[in-house]
Write a protein that holds these residues in place. Structure first.
Motif, PDB file in Angstrom:
ATOM      1  N   GLU A 113       0.822  -1.207   0.000  1.00 32.59           N
ATOM      2  CA  GLU A 113       0.000   0.000   0.000  1.00 32.59           C
ATOM      3  C   GLU A 113       0.862   1.265   0.000  1.00 32.59           C
ATOM      4  O   GLU A 113       0.561   2.239  -0.680  1.00 32.59           O
ATOM      5  N   GLY A 114       1.958   1.214   0.760  1.00 35.14           N
ATOM      6  CA  GLY A 114       2.872   2.370   0.791  1.00 35.14           C
ATOM      7  C   GLY A 114       2.395   3.478   1.710  1.00 35.14           C
ATOM      8  O   GLY A 114       1.498   3.272   2.539  1.00 35.14           O
ATOM      9  N   GLY A 115       2.995   4.671   1.579  1.00 36.80           N
ATOM     10  CA  GLY A 115       2.603   5.814   2.402  1.00 36.80           C
ATOM     11  C   GLY A 115       3.108   5.725   3.829  1.00 36.80           C
ATOM     12  O   GLY A 115       2.579   6.390   4.719  1.00 36.80           O
ATOM     13  N   LEU A 116       4.125   4.914   4.090  1.00 32.33           N
ATOM     14  CA  LEU A 116       4.657   4.772   5.451  1.00 32.33           C
ATOM     15  C   LEU A 116       5.817   5.744   5.659  1.00 32.33           C
ATOM     16  O   LEU A 116       6.480   6.135   4.696  1.00 32.33           O
ATOM     17  N   SER A 117       6.060   6.086   6.908  1.00 28.49           N
ATOM     18  CA  SER A 117       7.267   6.872   7.205  1.00 28.49           C
ATOM     19  C   SER A 117       8.483   5.977   6.976  1.00 28.49           C
ATOM     20  O   SER A 117       8.364   4.741   6.947  1.00 28.49           O
ATOM     21  N   ALA A 118       9.645   6.602   6.812  1.00 30.80           N
ATOM     22  CA  ALA A 118      10.852   5.817   6.543  1.00 30.80           C
ATOM     23  C   ALA A 118      11.104   4.795   7.643  1.00 30.80           C
ATOM     24  O   ALA A 118      11.461   3.646   7.394  1.00 30.80           O
ATOM     25  N   GLU A 119      10.878   5.220   8.887  1.00 24.02           N
ATOM     26  CA  GLU A 119      11.141   4.312  10.011  1.00 24.02           C
ATOM     27  C   GLU A 119      10.157   3.145  10.035  1.00 24.02           C
ATOM     28  O   GLU A 119      10.529   1.997  10.242  1.00 24.02           O
ATOM     29  N   GLU A 120       8.884   3.465   9.794  1.00 27.90           N
ATOM     30  CA  GLU A 120       7.870   2.407   9.756  1.00 27.90           C
ATOM     31  C   GLU A 120       8.171   1.408   8.649  1.00 27.90           C
ATOM     32  O   GLU A 120       8.048   0.201   8.823  1.00 27.90           O
ATOM     33  N   GLU A 121       8.558   1.943   7.511  1.00 24.15           N
ATOM     34  CA  GLU A 121       8.830   1.074   6.369  1.00 24.15           C
ATOM     35  C   GLU A 121       9.989   0.128   6.680  1.00 24.15           C
ATOM     36  O   GLU A 121       9.924  -1.071   6.410  1.00 24.15           O
ATOM     37  N   GLN A 122      11.045   0.681   7.293  1.00 30.86           N
ATOM     38  CA  GLN A 122      12.196  -0.164   7.611  1.00 30.86           C
ATOM     39  C   GLN A 122      11.816  -1.235   8.634  1.00 30.86           C
ATOM     40  O   GLN A 122      12.167  -2.404   8.486  1.00 30.86           O
ATOM     41  N   ASP A 123      11.094  -0.843   9.676  1.00 33.22           N
ATOM     42  CA  ASP A 123      10.672  -1.813  10.700  1.00 33.22           C
ATOM     43  C   ASP A 123       9.847  -2.935  10.084  1.00 33.22           C
ATOM     44  O   ASP A 123      10.094  -4.116  10.318  1.00 33.22           O
ATOM     45  N   LYS A 124       8.857  -2.551   9.314  1.00 33.03           N
ATOM     46  CA  LYS A 124       7.949  -3.561   8.763  1.00 33.03           C
ATOM     47  C   LYS A 124       8.668  -4.476   7.769  1.00 33.03           C
ATOM     48  O   LYS A 124       8.415  -5.681   7.719  1.00 33.03           O
TER      49      LYS A 124
END
Ligand SMILES: [Zn+2]
Length: 259
Positions: A113-124
């Motif tokens: 889906e995208g639209g995540l913050s950089a930190e959220e994206e890396q964690d997930k």
């Protein structure tokens, strides 16, 4: 409870806590190594950007490291799922805190889906690449009777161990190969037509496949001593599951980050 019992239960608990998860580290590194190889160039570049200084190989074990970080307590139950013999995931009682199937399905969808913050994206992303490995370790899909084999005490090559640990770590370490050597060994066994076939399977298929090995995994000698013979009869499962985990990880990342 006297002090000896108290100490004993403490050690048993801490051993369980340590052993409860993961293909030992080497197993996870192998899956990362394979994923990097089978990813498209676009996906590989994108994943590298997101992970920054840390390689995909090392990132596969981050989710085990955050067990020591309270902020990530919500992921505690995401390393496994319980599906008793003869049941489906939908029929089985689900853990309120979530499980590896639900977490993988949700996080993969969120990354797509995208639209995540950089930190959220890396964690997930780091969670997904860990869980793809875990769910392929057959004992991460548990019967509900023995904590995924952690409570099954065995002797591995004469040393105290438990069935979960044998499958996470002991068999793999007994090969005496580095993760790159093992990944190379596995790559040469993969047939081109298997890649697409494996990548077509769903997260739930991965879990059901893990369940399908139970009869073999629990076929233990009465004295509970396992070693060369047990490895001889089960190494094909370890090899297959590591290969499938790596190739499917590549498939998932290709889907998320481009062809
Ligand atoms: Zn894990």
């Amino acid at each position: 409870m006297n002090i000896i019992l108290l100490l004993l239960s403490f050690f048993m608990l801490s051993e369980t806590a340590v052993n409860e998860s993961k293909w030992g580290q080497v197993g996870h590194y192998v899956t990362g190594e394979l994923a990097e190889y089978y990813m498209t160039d676009t996906a590989r570049e994108r994943v590298k950007e997101i992970l920054g200084d840390t390689s995909i190989q090392l990132s596969t074990v981050w989710m085990d490291d955050i067990r020591s970080d309270r902020r990530y307590d919500y992921t505690r139950t995401w390393h496994w799922v319980t599906i008793p013999d003869g049941m489906t995931y939908e029929d089985a009682e689900q853990d309120e805190g979530g499980d590896i199937i639900r977490a993988l399905e949700t996080l993969i969808a969120e990354l797509k889906e995208g639209g995540l913050s950089a930190e959220e994206e890396q964690d997930k992303l780091k969670m997904v690449i860990h869980m793809v490995g875990d769910i392929h370790q057959p004992l991460h899909v548990g019967t509900g009777e023995d904590l995924g084999g952690n409570q099954v005490r065995v002797q591995w090559m004469g040393e105290n161990s438990n069935l979960h640990r044998v499958w996470d770590t002991d068999i793999i370490m007994s090969l005496n190969m580095s993760y790159t050597e093992l990944a190379k060994e596995l790559k040469q066994r993969v047939k081109p037509e298997q890649i697409e076939e494996w990548q077509r399977a769903t997260v739930r298929d991965w879990a059901y496949e893990s369940m399908s090995y139970r009869a073999r995994i629990y076929n233990l000698p009465e004295n509970m001593r396992v070693g060369y013979e047990y490895r001889y009869h089960n190494l094909d499962i370890v090899f297959l599951r590591l290969s499938q985990a790596g190739i499917r990880m590549a498939g998932v990342l290709n889907e998320i980050y481009g062809e």
